[in-house]
Design an enzyme around this catalytic site. Structure first.
Site, mmCIF file in Angstrom:
data_model
loop_
_atom_site.group_PDB
_atom_site.id
_atom_site.type_symbol
_atom_site.label_atom_id
_atom_site.label_comp_id
_atom_site.label_asym_id
_atom_site.label_seq_id
_atom_site.Cartn_x
_atom_site.Cartn_y
_atom_site.Cartn_z
ATOM 1 N N GLU A 150 0.824 -1.208 0.000
ATOM 2 C CA GLU A 150 0.000 0.000 0.000
ATOM 3 C C GLU A 150 0.863 1.265 0.000
ATOM 4 O OE1 GLU A 150 -4.022 -1.309 2.241
ATOM 5 O OE2 GLU A 150 -2.168 -1.829 3.275
ATOM 6 N N GLU A 189 -4.031 -9.258 3.919
ATOM 7 C CA GLU A 189 -4.633 -8.987 5.228
ATOM 8 C C GLU A 189 -5.742 -9.972 5.602
ATOM 9 O OE1 GLU A 189 -2.943 -4.870 4.227
ATOM 10 O OE2 GLU A 189 -3.596 -6.682 3.185
#
Length: 255
Positions: free
Chosen positions: A110, A130
């Site tokens: 990210e 995640e």
């Protein structure tokens, strides 16, 4: 030091320096990175930033969950992460070139998604795993459908599987794939090319293009009305025209 800083011409090179922890984002590293981004923003001599990682195991493995879990008082004083959050929200004004020396996952991937240009090692892999830890990609992964087809974004987000650098490049998530030893050099070349251009025009271009991405073209056109006189009526705009006519390199002043 968790973050190394080096200046080359108009480029600041920031290196995540926790190789034994795969350059995971601890509270200390986030603070150091945030303060470095602040310093770069305040320094008119810095035209672009290169962000890379130390070692050959990872660019960044995302959040250091062990470090965060070990905090004795989560409700106590927090680190200064203002400019880190600005960057994570895609609002950092200056150009940032990601130099993915190795694999980037979760918050590390990210970070790259919030860079403006990304150069990747041909050995690197990328993804948002995640969900494999019962979480979701809260640091920018949810913006993937704006970057790539929805079906592919959902594939990455729902499976948590990683993709290699070539596929990431084919999807438009990275700009260039090179041997690991060339990553920082190629990123620096991108940064230098950007730094040769008029700084006001560069800042306005990044701001308006990112606004068009997040809020739509209508919002970007509205913001353009305010940016236009600041850039087109600047000393640099006149200098750019004169330099072109006189066949010389422009001497930018940033005003």
């Amino acid at each position: 030091m968790d973050l190394l800083r080096r200046h080359e011409g108009s480029v600041e090179i920031l290196t995540l320096n926790r190789p034994d922890q795969r350059n995971a984002l601890s509270p200390g590293l986030i603070t150091e990175l945030s303060l470095a981004l602040r310093d770069c923003l305040d320094d008119d001599g810095v035209r672009a930033v290169v962000l890379t990682g130390a070692g050959d195991r990872a660019f960044c493995a995302g959040m250091d969950l062990k470090a965060f879990a070990a905090r004795s008082d989560p409700s106590g004083p927090q680190s200064d992460d203002t400019h880190f959050r600005m960057f994570s929200h895609g609002e950092y004004p200056k150009p940032v070139i990601g130099a993915a020396n190795a694999t980037a996952v979760a918050g590390g991937f990210e970070l790259l998604l919030n860079c403006d240009v990304v150069v990747a090692s041909d050995k690197a892999r990328f993804g948002v795993p995640e969900v494999k830890r019962g979480l979701f990609a809260a640091g920018g992964g949810i913006t993937l459908p704006g970057r790539i087809p929805l079906a592919i974004a959902l594939e990455l987000g729902l499976t948590g599987d990683l993709i290699d650098a070539e596929r990431a490049c084919a999807l438009g998530l990275v700009n260039s794939v090179v041997p690991a030893e060339d990553v920082v050099g190629v990123a620096l070349e991108f940064a230098r090319r950007i730094g040769e251009n008029g700084p006001l025009g560069v800042l306005a271009t990044k701001k308006l293009m990112r606004l068009a991405f997040t809020d739509g073209v209508t919002a970007a056109r509205a913001a353009q009305a305010a940016e236009h006189p600041k850039v087109f009526e600047s000393e640099d705009a006149l200098e750019g025209a004169r330099a072109f006519a006189e066949k010389r390199t422009p001497q930018w002043k940033g005003r």
